[in-house]
Design a protein around this motif. Sequence first.
Motif, mmCIF file in Angstrom:
data_model
loop_
_atom_site.group_PDB
_atom_site.id
_atom_site.type_symbol
_atom_site.label_atom_id
_atom_site.label_comp_id
_atom_site.label_asym_id
_atom_site.label_seq_id
_atom_site.Cartn_x
_atom_site.Cartn_y
_atom_site.Cartn_z
ATOM 1 N N ILE A 241 42.628 -40.108 2.164
ATOM 2 C CA ILE A 241 41.474 -39.491 1.507
ATOM 3 C C ILE A 241 41.931 -38.342 0.613
ATOM 4 N N LYS A 298 30.851 -34.511 7.810
ATOM 5 C CA LYS A 298 31.837 -34.402 6.748
ATOM 6 C C LYS A 298 31.952 -35.680 5.920
ATOM 7 N N GLN A 299 31.907 -36.829 6.593
ATOM 8 C CA GLN A 299 32.074 -38.092 5.861
ATOM 9 C C GLN A 299 30.969 -38.297 4.829
ATOM 10 N N TYR A 302 31.376 -36.091 1.809
ATOM 11 C CA TYR A 302 32.449 -36.566 0.940
ATOM 12 C C TYR A 302 31.978 -37.752 0.093
ATOM 13 N N ALA A 435 37.123 -42.850 3.574
ATOM 14 C CA ALA A 435 36.212 -41.926 4.251
ATOM 15 C C ALA A 435 35.165 -42.683 5.064
ATOM 16 N N TRP A 436 34.741 -43.809 4.570
ATOM 17 C CA TRP A 436 33.731 -44.610 5.275
ATOM 18 C C TRP A 436 34.228 -45.021 6.669
ATOM 19 N N TYR A 438 36.685 -43.424 8.445
ATOM 20 C CA TYR A 438 37.317 -42.327 9.190
ATOM 21 C C TYR A 438 36.701 -42.226 10.582
ATOM 22 N N THR A 441 34.006 -38.445 14.282
ATOM 23 C CA THR A 441 32.708 -37.858 13.980
ATOM 24 C C THR A 441 32.562 -36.544 14.756
#
Length: 457
Positions: A241, A298-299, A302, A435-436, A438, A441
């Motif tokens: 990322i 965060k995801q 982003y 990122a999708w 990652y 969580t």
Amino acid sequence: MTDTSKTPPRLSLSQKLAYGAGDLGPAITANILVFFLLPFFTNVAGLAAGLAGSILALSKIWDAINDPIVGVLTDRTRSRWGRRRPWILLGAIPFGLAFFAQWFVPFPGDQNALFWYYLVVAVLFNSFYTAVNLPYTALTPELTDNYDERTSLSNYRFAFSIGGSLASGVLHPFILEQFPGNPQLGYLVSGGLWTVLAVLPLFWCFLGTKERFQAQAQELPFKDQLQIAARNRPYLFVIGIYLCSWLAVQLTATIIPYYITYWMRLSGEWVAYTILAVQGTAFVMLFVWNAVSVRIGKQAVYLLGMGVWIVAQLGLLTLQPGQVVLMLVLAVLAGVGVATAYLIPWSMIPDVIEWDELETGQRREGVFYAFMVLLQKVGLAAGLFLVGQALELTGFISSSTANADLVQPERALTTLRIFIGPVPTVVLALGMVLAWFYPITRAKHQEILDQLAARKK
């Protein structure tokens, strides 16, 4: 040993400000280098674009060795000031001197001598940059182990970072404009000013922070530590990322002075206005995205930021000379996305380190942060190298007189548009895919902390 079963104390405002100040110097120097070093080489020092683009890339051969070694050494450093902060203190002045040395033209007209001078200086600068910036980046998990406090620290850090980038990016071109007949002197004056402003905040960071969470020295061989880092699945996502985000930043920043000068046919002050639009927006959005990330994670932040940024990059591809207002609007949109590229990947790293601690029973902040800093430099080197080589192949005309009225070949102009539109768009889209998927969580991070706390009881 830290009892993570209790709510960790909040850091004070003065501690957060001191921590954030530590990224001001690296941000100022990195920003000036990425926007103006290649134009300095080609338009002031008179280096051929191919040679100029190669210098930063070749200096990274040393960085590939230097960064991980410094990371491990900081893990093993022990002093009454901690293990990261002494590096910041001792490296500050050499870091500044090496930055200043890059703005001399000691051998006018001698391509070979200039190449070797700038290559040696680049190696020295990158070495000292690592010595101060890598230990600084590894401070985050040693100041607090709270999920949201770490995001807050990243917010303060990048407020200073973007603020430094904003100030240097806007003021540097205006300083140069004061020396229209002597650009070499302009770069020296400006370089001296930014050297002082880059070094002083490092002392503030050293004096205003304290390492509270320190693990025992690592005894594993260096090779084994790197293998463990490579086996950390969330870490591989984060570095992917970050590499995509930073490469897009570097490509765009490297090409902007050329794009504005030779495609948009605007004077140097418009480079400052464009940087102001991008970095000023990013500075404001840093606080907005930080608040939004507390709610949606965060995801998601982003992904939203990258989507807006891609729209801006594709818009720059279609832009025509004379569309100045639209150019600034697109720069503002880009700033919305750039803020997430600064904030999110770095706030993910401490969570990855705790994943590793849960899996291995050890903490290796230096190793993980070493690769992040290395990738930042690889992004810079790749941007400069790719742009330099592409311009060389398409007939870009270098000059030692900083002549903005040069008419570049049509192939060179097309290359500028490709590097400011389609190329960054592709790498940003790849970052969104990573990122999708990652895996850490907010809920997963809390599970990790709970398991670590139970293990330490």
